[in-house]
Write an enzyme that holds these catalytic residues in place. Structure first.
Site, mmCIF file in Angstrom:
data_model
loop_
_atom_site.group_PDB
_atom_site.id
_atom_site.type_symbol
_atom_site.label_atom_id
_atom_site.label_comp_id
_atom_site.label_asym_id
_atom_site.label_seq_id
_atom_site.Cartn_x
_atom_site.Cartn_y
_atom_site.Cartn_z
ATOM 1 N N SER A 424 0.840 -1.196 0.000
ATOM 2 C CA SER A 424 0.000 0.000 0.000
ATOM 3 C C SER A 424 0.881 1.254 0.000
ATOM 4 O O SER A 424 1.981 1.232 0.560
ATOM 5 C CB SER A 424 -0.874 -0.038 1.259
ATOM 6 O OG SER A 424 -2.013 0.746 1.103
ATOM 7 N N PRO A 425 0.407 2.339 -0.598
ATOM 8 C CA PRO A 425 1.219 3.563 -0.567
ATOM 9 C C PRO A 425 1.483 4.002 0.871
ATOM 10 O O PRO A 425 0.558 4.050 1.679
ATOM 11 C CB PRO A 425 0.344 4.606 -1.277
ATOM 12 C CG PRO A 425 -0.796 3.880 -1.869
ATOM 13 C CD PRO A 425 -0.865 2.515 -1.273
ATOM 14 N N TYR A 583 -7.075 14.949 1.630
ATOM 15 C CA TYR A 583 -6.190 15.763 0.794
ATOM 16 C C TYR A 583 -7.030 16.537 -0.234
ATOM 17 O O TYR A 583 -8.256 16.487 -0.203
ATOM 18 C CB TYR A 583 -5.114 14.866 0.161
ATOM 19 C CG TYR A 583 -4.212 14.252 1.215
ATOM 20 C CD1 TYR A 583 -3.478 15.064 2.073
ATOM 21 C CD2 TYR A 583 -4.137 12.872 1.390
ATOM 22 C CE1 TYR A 583 -2.671 14.523 3.074
ATOM 23 C CE2 TYR A 583 -3.333 12.320 2.387
ATOM 24 C CZ TYR A 583 -2.600 13.158 3.228
ATOM 25 O OH TYR A 583 -1.820 12.629 4.223
ATOM 26 N N ARG A 725 1.018 -1.494 7.019
ATOM 27 C CA ARG A 725 1.924 -1.619 8.176
ATOM 28 C C ARG A 725 2.609 -2.980 8.268
ATOM 29 O O ARG A 725 3.805 -3.018 8.588
ATOM 30 C CB ARG A 725 1.161 -1.264 9.462
ATOM 31 C CG ARG A 725 0.865 0.238 9.534
ATOM 32 C CD ARG A 725 -0.211 0.554 10.539
ATOM 33 N NE ARG A 725 -1.465 -0.098 10.187
ATOM 34 C CZ ARG A 725 -2.526 -0.136 10.975
ATOM 35 N NH1 ARG A 725 -2.488 0.437 12.152
ATOM 36 N NH2 ARG A 725 -3.641 -0.731 10.580
HETATM 37 C C1 FMN Z 1 3.527 5.239 7.544
HETATM 38 C C2 FMN Z 1 2.302 5.284 6.696
HETATM 39 C C3 FMN Z 1 2.235 6.138 5.610
HETATM 40 C C4 FMN Z 1 1.116 6.179 4.788
HETATM 41 N N1 FMN Z 1 1.097 6.958 3.670
HETATM 42 C C5 FMN Z 1 0.093 6.870 2.786
HETATM 43 C C6 FMN Z 1 0.156 7.500 1.519
HETATM 44 O O1 FMN Z 1 1.160 8.115 1.163
HETATM 45 N N2 FMN Z 1 -0.913 7.412 0.700
HETATM 46 C C7 FMN Z 1 -2.029 6.708 1.053
HETATM 47 O O2 FMN Z 1 -2.991 6.653 0.290
HETATM 48 N N3 FMN Z 1 -2.099 6.063 2.236
HETATM 49 C C8 FMN Z 1 -1.067 6.100 3.094
HETATM 50 N N4 FMN Z 1 -1.114 5.375 4.255
HETATM 51 C C9 FMN Z 1 -2.264 4.507 4.520
HETATM 52 C C10 FMN Z 1 -1.969 3.074 4.067
HETATM 53 O O3 FMN Z 1 -1.780 3.009 2.668
HETATM 54 C C11 FMN Z 1 -3.103 2.109 4.451
HETATM 55 O O4 FMN Z 1 -4.285 2.503 3.795
HETATM 56 C C12 FMN Z 1 -3.347 2.086 5.944
HETATM 57 O O5 FMN Z 1 -2.138 2.036 6.686
HETATM 58 C C13 FMN Z 1 -4.194 0.860 6.367
HETATM 59 O O6 FMN Z 1 -3.573 -0.343 6.020
HETATM 60 P P1 FMN Z 1 -2.828 -1.292 7.127
HETATM 61 O O7 FMN Z 1 -3.856 -1.626 8.167
HETATM 62 O O8 FMN Z 1 -2.398 -2.502 6.332
HETATM 63 O O9 FMN Z 1 -1.679 -0.511 7.688
HETATM 64 C C14 FMN Z 1 0.011 5.359 5.100
HETATM 65 C C15 FMN Z 1 0.054 4.506 6.213
HETATM 66 C C16 FMN Z 1 1.200 4.448 6.986
HETATM 67 C C17 FMN Z 1 1.230 3.483 8.156
#
Ligand code: FMN
Ligand code: FAD
Length: 779
Positions: A424-425, A583, A725
């Site tokens: 994921s981004p 955003y 994460r």
């Molecule tokens: C450190 C960090 C940076 C993130 N930056 C972005 C981002 O640049 N663009 C975006 O769409 N989501 C961003 N997210 C959200 C993640 O892409 C994801 O949607 C969110 O962490 C939930 O997924 P997870 O439960 O697997 O962590 C970020 C999340 C984390 C933890």
């Protein structure tokens, strides 16, 4: 102690007999309005686990119930002219009347006073009782009398059901889905004794009204159901035993949660139990189980604190504390299952093929996962995996294990991602002047080597003043293209992974510090002016953005077009437009952040106008054979904000504009949000959008195991799963998870092959090792 149970259903009878058994000097009475053999309903089902508990507390009742049980393992589905069957599901069913008779007989044997045909109007009819158990069912008069104290929250669900019976005997828990000119109907059918099966028919409120079922007598409703379900009935007739119900007997399920479960009425302690305290939809058949487990827990607390009246307040408090947690867990699963049946017609029945519909139905509560299905019925699951793999374009062996759903390829335009796992981004705040550096190369490169099928770079900003922080990546000049080219060449040259680039503009959330210096906190120096849909700061006291003018829109649009052109030069396989998380483009979509009164504010079409304009402009320059995705906040988790319904409307608009994929995130639009976190908590948004709008989706959020990803992909709740994460903790998440579910024929980078075999051997050893024995006492 004098104990009065108001209501002689499973809860009241079982609690009564347990207390009399544990403490024979208690004076226990159960008061029931019906006659002893008079009861509504047909059969009930419950699980082996409940029986286990009952065996401990009263082996005699348990043995009698068990001897009257009908046990079956199979689930059969009639759907679109096909009959599909799986095994290993382990249900037990018993007639409600038989069950109550066993409990009544045991109560009499133990000396519980049973009073029938007495309608209790109020708990005050028992002034000398020390404890009054209000187990008078979902319409509990006692609970309603103290509504202020018990704070019942009753929610009437939209579907209608009628509870019928038939003399035809089914050897599987059978489901039959039938479509009429007005919508889908489903039957839930199970045998519960040697002569009878329960036959519950369910449909939507709309189909119920369109067929005029509300005006039908019970006989007319039966005739209607017999005709509709003629194939599964095979000549048998249906019957009702709900003569006590007036009108058509089509009911709505009422979901009940109570804020408090006990109350002192001035003389006696009153406590709620069973359906009077909570309800769980029949889709997972847990109402009777919960009633029994409530009774056991209350009895257990008396054993713990003592069977005297002065212990009652502590007992009731502990009972509520323990049961609340377990009930919430079951209600959660029941809600998932119930909602599945509520939307099955419009969301899945038309869209899914019979195989996938079956899988989706089996995993409806989201408590039964892919690996769980393998334990239940390996042959069926392997058959399903082969079917899924073939549909994904693979040629699996005729027998045995095919790659699991998460490791099948997915095609979007001219791009095939080799598997369904996405990095994921994630913003790393480690760039200078928006340039990719060695950190990004190693970070993203490692995750591509780690097995993910699609590796997204972080939100990459379309201009210097579009950045969230000075450490964000950007794509507004040729120098920035060079770093991306190197990254893409590395990933394409060393792994099968595809590369995604997320383009965004921070809007009102821009000009902030990098995460570890204070996330979302405004820069102390060097902040740039911010723009947004409306002039509202993100944080109180933060910089107030300028509400965008038409000139601002033209400038931002041309920045996105420039970034898209530069993205073509980088060689990435897919670009994503970031319209989530508050955003810039997200600020247009949400009514919380968009207060405009021009053509860009108001209804969905207006709020989406600018984000769609940007998307279309990008799509026009982005190559036709490469896919584009859009990330949405599918729920704002805030009053007055967008919900999944709004997200589905926006998803349909982006689909029409040429989006190949909707990346279903949520929240972060306002600081005043209250997300309901949990395992796979955003997946329902993906499920809705994919199956109602008919567009491929990415599910994301708290997906942390291969088992989650396989269940989601296999059920058609998403096409891809983004893992954020967990990828920070483990760059090789995909390879490690594949090994954990026993897959050894997964390609690791050739340089790492000796690590692969050692890793697999270690996992196998750990699985085979005896489990450490827990100490028998905690002292
Ligand atoms: C450190 C960090 C940076 C993130 N930056 C972005 C981002 O640049 N663009 C975006 O769409 N989501 C961003 N997210 C959200 C993640 O892409 C994801 O949607 C969110 O962490 C939930 O997924 P997870 O439960 O697997 O962590 C970020 C999340 C984390 C933890
Ligand atoms: C269609 C359908 C299918 C179901 N299928 C299942 C299933 O498969 N498995 C399962 O476990 N559960 C099932 N249930 C749920 C199950 O019926 C209840 O959850 C369970 O019976 C709860 O037990 P209880 O003792 O709390 O309440 P109830 O069984 O409702 O008993 C309450 C009793 O109190 C009596 N009463 C009420 N008011 C008064 C009064 N004022 N004075 C005197 N007596 C009174 C009633 O007559 C009744 O006998 C189903 C429910 C429905 C509607």
């Amino acid at each position: 102690m004098r104990i009065v149970c108001i209501g002689g259903g499973p809860a009241g009878l079982y609690f009564g007999l347990l207390m009399k058994k544990l403490h024979p000097s208690h004076d226990v009475a159960v008061i029931e309005r019906n006659r002893p053999y008079d009861t509504f309903g047909w059969g009930v089902v419950f699980s082996d686990a409940t029986m286990e508990n009952m065996r401990v507390w009263d082996p005699k009742t348990a043995a009698e119930i068990e001897s009257a049980f009908n046990h079956w393992d199979d689930i059969e589905l009639y759907f679109k002219g096909r009959r599909q069957r799986t095994t290993g599901h382990g249900f037990v069913g018993i007639g409600r009347r038989k069950l109550l008779n066993i409990l009544q007989a045991r109560c009499e044997e133990l000396g519980v006073e049973l009073v029938f045909e007495r309608e209790v109007e109020s708990d005050l009819e028992f002034p000398d009782a020390d404890l009054i158990v209000a187990c008078d069912g979902v319409a509990s008069k006692v609970r309603n009398r103290y509504a202020d104290a018990f704070a019942p929250d009753m929610l009437t669900r939209p579907n209608r059901y009628i509870w019928l019976g038939t003399k035809k005997l089914y050897d599987a828990f059978t489901f039959d889905f039938r479509k009429t000119e007005h919508g889908w109907f489903q039957a839930h059918i199970y045998k519960f004794d040697e002569t009878t099966s329960t036959f519950i028919v369910e449909t939507t409120e709309a189909a119920y009204h369109a067929h005029g079922l509300g005006e039908f007598s019970q006989e007319q409703s039966i005739a209607f159901c017999e005709k509709l379900f003629a194939e599964v009935l095979d000549g048998a007739s249906l019957m009702t035993n709900a003569r006590h119900l007036r009108g058509s007997a089509w009911l709505n399920f009422n979901r009940l949660i109570c804020g408090k479960w006990s109350h002192f009425n001035g003389r006696s302690h009153v406590v709620l139990m069973g359906d009077a305290a909570h309800t769980a939809h029949f889709a997972i058949g847990s109402g009777t189980k919960l009633a029994f487990e409530d009774a056991i827990e209350l009895a257990r607390q008396f054993e713990h604190f003592g069977h005297q009246t002065d212990a009652i307040p502590k007992v009731l408090e502990a009972y509520e504390e323990v049961r609340r947690v377990d009930v919430a867990r079951i209600q959660n699963a029941a809600r998932n299952a119930m909602e599945w049946f509520e939307v099955a017609g419009r969301r899945y029945a038309d869209a899914l093929e019979p195989e996938q519909f079956m899988y989706s139905m089996l995993t409806r509560s989201q408590r039964i996962s892919h690996e769980n299905l393998r334990l239940r019925d390996k042959t069926w699951l392997e058959g399903y995996e082969r079917w899924f793999a073939r549909r994904a374009g693979l040629a699996p062996p005729a027998e045995g294990r095919a790659p699991p759903p998460m490791l099948t390829p997915h095609v979007m335009r001219g791009v095939t991602v080799p598997n369904r796992i996405v990095v994921s981004p994630m913003a790393m705040y480690s760039a200078r002047d928006g340039l990719i550096n060695d950190f990004h190369l190693v970070h993203l490169g490692a995750r591509a080597l780690g097995g993910a099928g699609l590796v997204f770079g972080e939100m990459t900003c379309v201009s210097a003043d579009a950045r969230i922080t000075p450490g964000c990546l950007g794509l507004w000049n040729e120098a920035q293209v060079e770093g991306w080219k190197r990254l893409v060449a590395f990933i394409h040259g060393n792994s099968p992974a595809k590369v995604g680039l997320q383009l965004g503009h921070a809007g009102r959330k821009g000009a902030t510090k990098v995460a570890w210096e204070g996330i979302d906190q405004p820069l102390d120096h060097g902040a740039w002016p911010l723009i947004s849909a409306s002039a509202l700061p993100y944080l109180p006291g933060g910089q107030t953005p300028r509400a965008m003018t038409r000139d601002d829109m033209e400038k931002v649009k041309s920045d996105f077009i420039r970034a898209t052109r530069l993205a073509i030069e980088t060689g990435v396989d897919l670009i994503e437009l970031h319209c989530a998380h508050g955003y810039l483009l997200s600020s247009f979509l949400s009514p919380i952040t968009n207060l405009r009164d021009d053509a860009h504010g108001g209804g969905h079409e207006n709020r989406a106008r600018f984000p769609l304009e940007v998307f279309r402009a990008m799509r026009a320059v982005w190559p036709d054979d490469k896919p584009m995705s859009v990330r949405l906040s599918c729920h704002d988790w805030a009053d007055g904000g967008n919900t999944a319904e709004d997200a589905a409307i926006f998803a349909a608009m982006f689909k029409a504009a040429g989006a190949d994929l909707i990346d279903c995130s949520s929240g972060q639009v306002t600081t005043d949000d209250h997300p309901v976190y949990g395992r796979m908590y955003q997946t329902p948004f993906s499920d809705k959008i994919r199956n109602e709008i008919g567009v491929a989706t990415i599910a994301v959020g708290a997906i942390s195991e291969a088992d989650h990803a396989n269940s989601i992909i296999a059920a058609g709740r998403a096409d891809l799963c983004a893992i954020a994460r967990p990828h920070l903790a483990d760059p090789a998440w995909t390879l490690h998870e594949a090994a954990r579910i026993g897959l050894t024929d997964v390609a690791w980078p050739k340089q790492y092959l000796s690590g692969k075999s050692q890793y697999e051997t270690n996992l196998a050893r750990a699985a085979a090792a005896p489990q450490p024995i827990a100490p028998s006492s905690s002292s």
